[in-house]
Structures are given as C-alpha cells and as structure tokens.
Design a protein around this motif. Sequence first.
Motif, PDB file in Angstrom:
ATOM      1  N   SER A 177       0.799  -1.217   0.000  1.00  0.00           N
ATOM      2  CA  SER A 177       0.000   0.000   0.000  1.00  0.00           C
ATOM      3  C   SER A 177       0.834   1.270   0.000  1.00  0.00           C
ATOM      4  CB  SER A 177      -0.935   0.004   1.206  1.00  0.00           C
ATOM      5  OG  SER A 177      -0.173  -0.097   2.396  1.00  0.00           O
ATOM      6  N   LEU A 178       1.910   1.273   0.785  1.00  0.00           N
ATOM      7  CA  LEU A 178       2.691   2.495   0.879  1.00  0.00           C
ATOM      8  C   LEU A 178       3.308   2.875  -0.456  1.00  0.00           C
ATOM      9  CD1 LEU A 178       4.429   2.272   4.342  1.00  0.00           C
ATOM     10  CD2 LEU A 178       2.858   4.024   3.557  1.00  0.00           C
ATOM     11  N   ALA A 179       3.857   1.871  -1.155  1.00  0.00           N
ATOM     12  CA  ALA A 179       4.469   2.152  -2.439  1.00  0.00           C
ATOM     13  C   ALA A 179       3.431   2.579  -3.457  1.00  0.00           C
ATOM     14  CB  ALA A 179       5.235   0.935  -2.941  1.00  0.00           C
ATOM     15  N   LEU A 180       2.247   1.956  -3.397  1.00  0.00           N
ATOM     16  CA  LEU A 180       1.198   2.297  -4.350  1.00  0.00           C
ATOM     17  C   LEU A 180       0.749   3.745  -4.184  1.00  0.00           C
ATOM     18  CD1 LEU A 180      -0.988  -0.933  -4.395  1.00  0.00           C
ATOM     19  CD2 LEU A 180       0.225   0.076  -6.320  1.00  0.00           C
ATOM     20  N   TRP A 197      16.762  19.499   0.724  1.00  0.00           N
ATOM     21  CA  TRP A 197      17.124  18.387   1.622  1.00  0.00           C
ATOM     22  C   TRP A 197      16.336  18.459   2.931  1.00  0.00           C
ATOM     23  CZ3 TRP A 197      18.911  17.366   6.473  1.00  0.00           C
ATOM     24  CH2 TRP A 197      19.417  16.086   6.706  1.00  0.00           C
ATOM     25  N   LYS A 198      16.165  19.652   3.458  1.00  0.00           N
ATOM     26  CA  LYS A 198      15.440  19.776   4.725  1.00  0.00           C
ATOM     27  C   LYS A 198      13.996  19.302   4.582  1.00  0.00           C
ATOM     28  CE  LYS A 198      18.127  23.238   7.176  1.00  0.00           C
ATOM     29  NZ  LYS A 198      18.233  24.610   7.676  1.00  0.00           N
ATOM     30  N   LYS A 199      13.401  19.589   3.439  1.00  0.00           N
ATOM     31  CA  LYS A 199      12.029  19.116   3.218  1.00  0.00           C
ATOM     32  C   LYS A 199      11.993  17.593   3.189  1.00  0.00           C
ATOM     33  CE  LYS A 199      10.551  23.196   0.616  1.00  0.00           C
ATOM     34  NZ  LYS A 199      10.213  23.732  -0.710  1.00  0.00           N
ATOM     35  N   LEU A 200      12.953  17.009   2.480  1.00  0.00           N
ATOM     36  CA  LEU A 200      12.961  15.550   2.384  1.00  0.00           C
ATOM     37  C   LEU A 200      13.289  14.901   3.728  1.00  0.00           C
ATOM     38  CD1 LEU A 200      14.775  15.223  -1.055  1.00  0.00           C
ATOM     39  CD2 LEU A 200      12.396  14.663  -0.567  1.00  0.00           C
ATOM     40  N   ALA A 201      14.233  15.506   4.443  1.00  0.00           N
ATOM     41  CA  ALA A 201      14.638  14.918   5.730  1.00  0.00           C
ATOM     42  C   ALA A 201      13.527  14.985   6.761  1.00  0.00           C
ATOM     43  CB  ALA A 201      15.884  15.640   6.249  1.00  0.00           C
ATOM     44  N   ALA A 202      12.565  15.862   6.535  1.00  0.00           N
ATOM     45  CA  ALA A 202      11.446  15.979   7.472  1.00  0.00           C
ATOM     46  C   ALA A 202      10.362  14.947   7.210  1.00  0.00           C
ATOM     47  CB  ALA A 202      10.855  17.391   7.400  1.00  0.00           C
ATOM     48  N   GLY A 203      10.527  14.154   6.158  1.00  0.00           N
ATOM     49  CA  GLY A 203       9.498  13.187   5.789  1.00  0.00           C
ATOM     50  C   GLY A 203       9.407  12.033   6.774  1.00  0.00           C
ATOM     51  N   ASN A 204       8.361  11.254   6.616  1.00  0.00           N
ATOM     52  CA  ASN A 204       8.209  10.080   7.477  1.00  0.00           C
ATOM     53  C   ASN A 204       8.689   8.826   6.753  1.00  0.00           C
ATOM     54  OD1 ASN A 204       6.201   9.262   5.723  1.00  0.00           O
ATOM     55  ND2 ASN A 204       4.579  10.221   6.943  1.00  0.00           N
ATOM     56  N   ALA A 205       8.468   7.673   7.369  1.00  0.00           N
ATOM     57  CA  ALA A 205       9.016   6.419   6.841  1.00  0.00           C
ATOM     58  C   ALA A 205       8.507   6.097   5.440  1.00  0.00           C
ATOM     59  CB  ALA A 205       8.684   5.278   7.801  1.00  0.00           C
ATOM     60  N   GLY A 261      10.501   5.163  17.655  1.00  0.00           N
ATOM     61  CA  GLY A 261       9.836   3.879  17.822  1.00  0.00           C
ATOM     62  C   GLY A 261       8.854   3.551  16.713  1.00  0.00           C
ATOM     63  N   HIS A 262       8.953   4.286  15.615  1.00  0.00           N
ATOM     64  CA  HIS A 262       8.050   4.011  14.484  1.00  0.00           C
ATOM     65  C   HIS A 262       8.624   2.894  13.619  1.00  0.00           C
ATOM     66  CE1 HIS A 262       6.672   8.468  14.861  1.00  0.00           C
ATOM     67  NE2 HIS A 262       6.161   7.694  15.804  1.00  0.00           N
ATOM     68  N   PRO A 263       7.780   2.069  13.032  1.00  0.00           N
ATOM     69  CA  PRO A 263       8.288   0.989  12.178  1.00  0.00           C
ATOM     70  C   PRO A 263       8.768   1.518  10.823  1.00  0.00           C
ATOM     71  CG  PRO A 263       5.898   0.998  12.156  1.00  0.00           C
ATOM     72  CD  PRO A 263       6.314   2.048  13.154  1.00  0.00           C
ATOM     73  N   LEU A 264       9.732   0.842  10.273  1.00  0.00           N
ATOM     74  CA  LEU A 264      10.136   1.146   8.894  1.00  0.00           C
ATOM     75  C   LEU A 264       9.304   0.285   7.955  1.00  0.00           C
ATOM     76  CD1 LEU A 264      14.039   1.351   9.187  1.00  0.00           C
ATOM     77  CD2 LEU A 264      12.316   3.145   9.498  1.00  0.00           C
ATOM     78  N   PRO A 265       9.134   0.704   6.714  1.00  0.00           N
ATOM     79  CA  PRO A 265       8.295  -0.062   5.761  1.00  0.00           C
ATOM     80  C   PRO A 265       9.041  -1.279   5.208  1.00  0.00           C
ATOM     81  CG  PRO A 265       9.177   1.875   4.680  1.00  0.00           C
ATOM     82  CD  PRO A 265       9.625   1.968   6.114  1.00  0.00           C
ATOM     83  N   PHE A 277      18.747  -2.853   2.328  1.00  0.00           N
ATOM     84  CA  PHE A 277      19.065  -4.066   3.099  1.00  0.00           C
ATOM     85  C   PHE A 277      19.405  -3.702   4.548  1.00  0.00           C
ATOM     86  CE2 PHE A 277      22.428  -6.811   4.766  1.00  0.00           C
ATOM     87  CZ  PHE A 277      21.815  -8.050   4.715  1.00  0.00           C
ATOM     88  N   GLU A 278      20.199  -2.672   4.710  1.00  0.00           N
ATOM     89  CA  GLU A 278      20.613  -2.295   6.064  1.00  0.00           C
ATOM     90  C   GLU A 278      19.448  -1.741   6.879  1.00  0.00           C
ATOM     91  OE1 GLU A 278      24.116   0.116   5.727  1.00  0.00           O
ATOM     92  OE2 GLU A 278      25.243  -1.531   4.817  1.00  0.00           O
ATOM     93  N   LEU A 279      18.520  -1.078   6.214  1.00  0.00           N
ATOM     94  CA  LEU A 279      17.325  -0.614   6.927  1.00  0.00           C
ATOM     95  C   LEU A 279      16.487  -1.805   7.388  1.00  0.00           C
ATOM     96  CD1 LEU A 279      16.297   2.441   4.701  1.00  0.00           C
ATOM     97  CD2 LEU A 279      17.386   2.493   6.953  1.00  0.00           C
ATOM     98  N   VAL A 280      16.379  -2.799   6.504  1.00  0.00           N
ATOM     99  CA  VAL A 280      15.666  -4.021   6.907  1.00  0.00           C
ATOM    100  C   VAL A 280      16.388  -4.671   8.089  1.00  0.00           C
ATOM    101  CG1 VAL A 280      15.009  -6.362   6.195  1.00  0.00           C
ATOM    102  CG2 VAL A 280      14.703  -4.429   4.615  1.00  0.00           C
TER     103      VAL A 280
END
Lengths: 448, 387
Positions: B17-20, B51-59, B95-99, B121-124
């Motif tokens: 869903s997130l990618a869609l 960059w600041k806009k992107l870095a403020a994004g969520n997972a 404490g938020h999950p990564l996708p 891979f490293e995020l996983v």
Amino acid sequence: MNLKSHSVNRKAGRVTPRAPFGFLGEVCGAHGVTRPTTALVSGSHFAKAFHAWSLCLLLAASTALYGSDWRRFRGPHGNGAADAAPVPAVLDATNSIAWKSNLPGRGLSSPIIVGDRVFVTCSSGLSQQRLHVICFNATDGAKLWERQFWATGRTMCHEKTAVAAPTPASDGEHIVAIFSSNDIVCLDLAGNLIWFRGLGRDYPHASNSLGMTSSLLIAGGVVVAQVESQSEAFTAGLELATGMNRWKITRSRGPNWTSPVLLQTGGAELVALQSARGIVAIEPATGQTVWSYTNKTSATPSSSLNGSTLLVPSQGLTALGFGSGEPVPKQLWRSGQLNPGTPSPAVLRDKVFALNDGGVLTCGNAATGERLWQLRLKGPFSASPVVAGQFLYCVNEKGLAQVVDTTKPEGEVVSELDLGETVLSTPSIAHGAIYFRSDGRLWKFGKS
Amino acid sequence: MPMKSFLRTLVLSGGVSLALAGPPPEIAEPLRVLRAVGPEGQGNAAASAAWKKLAAGNASTLVPLLVAMDGANDYALNWLRAAVDAVAGRELTAGHPLPVPELKQFLRMTEHNPRARRLAFELVARTDPATADQLLAGMLNDPSLELRRDAVQKLVDQADQAIARTNPVVAAPLLQSALRSARDVTQIEGIADKLKGLGQPVDLQKHFGFLSEWKVIGPFDNTGNQGFETAYPPELKIDLTAEYDGKKGKVRWQDYVTTHKYGMVDMNQPCGKLKEVTAYATTDVFSNRAQPVELRLGGKNSWRVWLNGKLLFAHDEYHTNTEIDQYIMRAQLQPGRNTLLVKVCQNEEVKEWTEEWEFQLRITDALGTPIVFTRPPCSADGQTIKN
C-alpha cells in the motif's frame, strides 16, 4: 580488552597496574555507551593514596573556569593548548572517566567539541568507502545522530592511516568534515546537510596513495582545504554557506600531510599554509599571499602558534615572528634540538614541547628556543601532544596515555592509562574534559 | 529515469500500500533539486533547502528516496543518502516501524542502484536482522558488491566450519563456489589461500584477468621527471616495426609476457634497472561487441594510459603505495581490435624500495568481473589479421 590504568610511583619509578576498564561499567542501550560505576577497585596502598590525590586534583580542577570549545585540529589556538586547566591530571578507570562509546569505523581524526556536542568522523566498509559523521552528547556519550556518505574520490591509503584521517572544523554553527578521498560535507549541529563537495571527483589528479590528512580550517566565512599531492596540489577556499569555490590556488606539487594554522595579526586573520618548501600566509577571503617563508620544512608535523610567533618544523624548529607590520616574518630563533617527529609541537605559554616518534619529549623556551629539559616517554607516537594547565597529555600508538607535569624541573610523568587499543589520533580538550579516540572507541575523561 | 523506475516499483510491488500511494507531490520537486546537483558545488544552495524538506518526511518516503538514487550522479547520491539517514534515524528513535515489506520489494529488484539496494538491506537489518540474514542467501551473484560480499562470506564461514571439522570434501566445493561469486579483491585472496591449503591452488593472474602479453619499448629519458610530459614517438603512433633513439641508444619493441602472480609488468626486466627513464607497453584486446568496461591499474610509478589513441587518465606519483585496482578508469570498448598503450615512468630516487618500475592492468565490468576477450581472427596460416 586489555585496558589498564596506572599511576606512577615516582620515587620507585615503577608503574602500578590498576583495574582494567572492563570493570568500569556496562554497556548502556543501543549506543554502546559505557559509564563508570562508583565502586573503587581494590588495589595497593599506594594506588589508594594516589586515588585520594587525584580526587583532590579533580576537586581543585572543578573550581577552575571551564575551557572553551575545541573546534578544530589541535584546538582553539592551533597549538594543542586548551584555554583553561580543569582537566584531570590522573586519567584512571574509576574516578576520571566520564564515558566511552563505540565507533562504527576507523579514524585518525580528532573529536571536535562544540558546546555540549562531540563530533567524530569515521570510515568503514569496503575500501573504507563509507564516510561517517557522528554526533554524541558530551554529557553522557549517547549518540544523537549519524550521517553516512559514499566516497567519490580515491580511498586508498597506507594501512596505518585511514580515510577518516583529517579532523573536521566548526564555526560553532556548522560542522565541516573532510576525508582522505577529498570529500567534504557541511552539516549543522542538528545533522542537517548544508552542502556536499566531492573534491576528489572534481579534481581527480589530487590524490596520494598513502592517504591525505590535512585538516580543515574555517576563517572569515571560508573553509580552507589544503589538498596537496605529488600529482596535483591546490588549496581551496570554499564558501561556508554553500561549499562553492571562492578561490582555488595552485600549490607546489608534493606530498603534504600538514594542516593550516590560523594567524591573528593586527585584528586581521591570515592562514598559514605549510609544505615541504616553507610557509605561505594567505588572506582567507581571497587566497592572496601576504607573506612567505621559503626553507626546507617538514611535510608531516604542522606548525604551532604562540601569540604572534609561528613555530615551524623547519630544520628542527624555527620561530617566525609576524604581525609587527613588516612585510615578511622575522626569524626569531632556530633550534635543531627541538625536532618534532610525526606529532606536531605543543605550546603552553612560555614553553614549547617537541615529541619525536620514538618518545623523546623535549621542552624548550618558546621565546628563545633554548632547550630546558628532555624526558623519555614510552613510544612510539603518531598523535600530537595536547596541553592544559601545567599538564601535557601524550598518547602513544599502543594507546598508553601519559600525563606529564611540565612544571617539574625535568618534566615528570604523573600518571599513565592504558586504553588497550591502537591510538593514532590527537586528543581533544574542552570544558574540563579530554577525549581520546581509537578505531573503535571514543573516551571522555573529566567533567561529565 | 527515476520516475520511470519508481512507476515500475509501484507496479511490481503489487499490493504494497505504501508504495502504491506514490511519492507525494511535495517530494517530487525536492527530489528533482537534489538530483540536479553537480561538480564544484553546482546546485548546493537549492539542494540544502530541498534536503530539509525531504529529511522531514516520514518512513513512507524512504522507498521514494531510494528509487531516486537510480541514475543519480555521485554527488546527488550523497544528498539522498543523508536524507535516508535522517528520516530512518528519526523514525527508529521515535519507535516508528520502517516499511520493511516495501524495502524488501525494492531490494529484490536488482535493476535499482546497487548502493540504494544495500541501504535498503541495512534498513531491513536494523528492524529485522533475521530476515535480512535470510535474504543474503540469494545474493551470491548480486550486482551490489557489498551484498554479494556478505553472501559469499556466508559460504566462506560454512567452509571454515567444515575445515575445522577436518572435512575438506565439504569445504572445497563451498570455497570454489565462493570464489566464482567473489569480486572483492581481499575476499578473493582469502578464499584462494584457503583453497591452497586444501591442495587446490588458484591461478590468481588468470582469475583476476590481468593482461599478461605485451610489447614493450624503452628506455626513454625522464630526467627531472620531464619524460612524463614528453610525447615520445610511441605516443604519436604505434609502429611495432619502428626503431627510435632511446636514453641508452636505439630502442625497439620487444615481446614481454609476465608470469607474475598478480600480472606485474616489470620494466626493469626488458630495459634494465635504470633511473630517470620511461617506457611504453602496448597490447590489443578483441571485443565481440561495443561495451562499457573499467580499466583497473595498479603500480607505484607515474603512468599514462591510452585506449585506441585516446588518453584515459594519467597520474604523476612515485613510490608511495600500490594495490590491485588502485586506479579505475571507465572506458568504452569498440567491437574488434582495441589497442592499449601504457606509459610508465621511473624517477631519480635510489633507495632500495624505489627500484620498482612496473604496473598491472586488467579490464573488468563495473563489479570487477574480468572481461573474457575473444581471440583475434586468424588467417589460414595462423597469422593474426590486422583490422
């Protein structure tokens, strides 16, 4: 690990082993931070007496004013000296350690300290192509943030050094870090990326297969980057705000591992660039040469500042007086007996300290060059000595930190601490604490 | 193109869903700005704000950030990488999950940027180390050098266990398999050492693909290191029948075949142990098609390399350090004959450790796989046909 602290029995000239660091505490949380326990480890009567002495020193130190930040290689004055003197004279595993934290990669760069934050660079991964900038909380050693980058330039270097060899610099608001690959990153204190430059990609001929080590200097809103090798040599002045070239000057080709030194002269700032051919003082705003000193000069240890005198590793040590209004600096003295090896000389008020690779520490009169005394330390050394108050801090390549009381007639080692790991990095001093780093660890001793 | 890759990711990720959901419009423009950075700080000022806009994004922005690495230059890759660090670090701290499902999907698509995939891979692994470890099993031939290295290491570890149990029958095939997949030089050398211990020595010159058959000519003068910049006749035209005035008299092309383990072409052998000299080496390789390659050179002396008459790179440095793949040059081979010319210089230093006057060269793909060249076409009498 084999971490041992020692206090030196000065009468007997013996070294008393103390508790290994492994007893100090436990790893806290995910950051690999270790804090000391409060329990004293049993030891000899002498060791206990020495503990009491060191505690007194600590108490005395705590009443002194805190020192300033340590924002670049060899500190606020470019000579290894801290502004004030509340650093513990006894580095030990129980009383003076504040914390230690794990690092994710190798490095010879010194930590820099800005306010309550400590910044360290590391390199890791295949061919050390991963470049790390890490921010720690100075109070407890917790990692606050980390940014990684991929090297765009060559990362090959001698096995003894690392891609994270040069020390970053700060103006108090920005952290600017350079690596042996000639990649430069500018971040704010919160870890926001302000700019990135790949000087190794932009100017690919400027590289050294042994590695590059020149640290950065910030002056007048310009980041001064010395990028000098046999194949190509230049120094660039980059806009602190954007990283764009403000100026770029061609330098004499040749390997050069020295770092620029900031000179204050008549209210103006100059930057001293050292190479094997001498010293060139430039205006940081333009890169224009103001004066030069041409003579055979070392390409490894950097010059040190002593007020309006620059102590240059040239034919031993050569003192150049500047800032008197003369168009060229005046040679004040030269001493072949003050002959630094890889470590850069340190200066404390009226004394200069030259440490050779083997461990012979020579103290000289900074005004005349007269040799005052010599003391054999346990070498070998790569890290430059740093100094706070009356104490000189020297850490050898095996990780043995040795504290020298410089007020004694012949100098005297008053304490030792075996960090148990290879240390090639120059320590940093700020706000009443001294920091050491190895390839895997960052230690803080003193005020927490 | 990143957007095309992103759409492909969306299609292939099916019900994720997130990618869609696709990248929010406010991300598209900052991504474009970051991808527009270039040499000498070009685009830095605009990139800092983006960059600041992107870095403020969520997972949910992590996969779009990774997709944007496709086709990005090395400067832009670092801007994007730092944004991933900022987003992931903040989300994990909170404490938020990564996708993880989307990251795994991205990781499986090998056409994505190898470094971006390694980062995925490293995020996983930060969230689910066991799953990440299982994923490595299928990555022996991965286009990411780091992923492949870790996958190979698992085989090496299994072989080590077999060796510890004194079971070479099990260990040897594991090591042979590891050797076929390994591309990291240090890892290859380690595997070769273990195989040698099992009585199965590896021909490393052949394995790495060092070019071994050369024609060499020299010495020419390099007094005061002036020879590095001096264009002697072989630089102007390669005539294997010609004779020239060299530093010590007449010189002509000689055959030279290196038997060195790592393919070193030692100019001291055909020219003598000389100082302040330079020499040339040339060879032809025959490619069955036009193809991008990397020329990987190692050596302690100053050098220049030409491919089909075009200077690829030069480096003027003496007697510091050397290693395999010390210098990597990207180039394009043409179909048929391709002529290489190497100039290698010796300086005036006389210490024993400055005697070396040599280089090694191999041609590989971007991962370090040596290119296997076709044999040159021959006439009926076996003579090579010139083309």
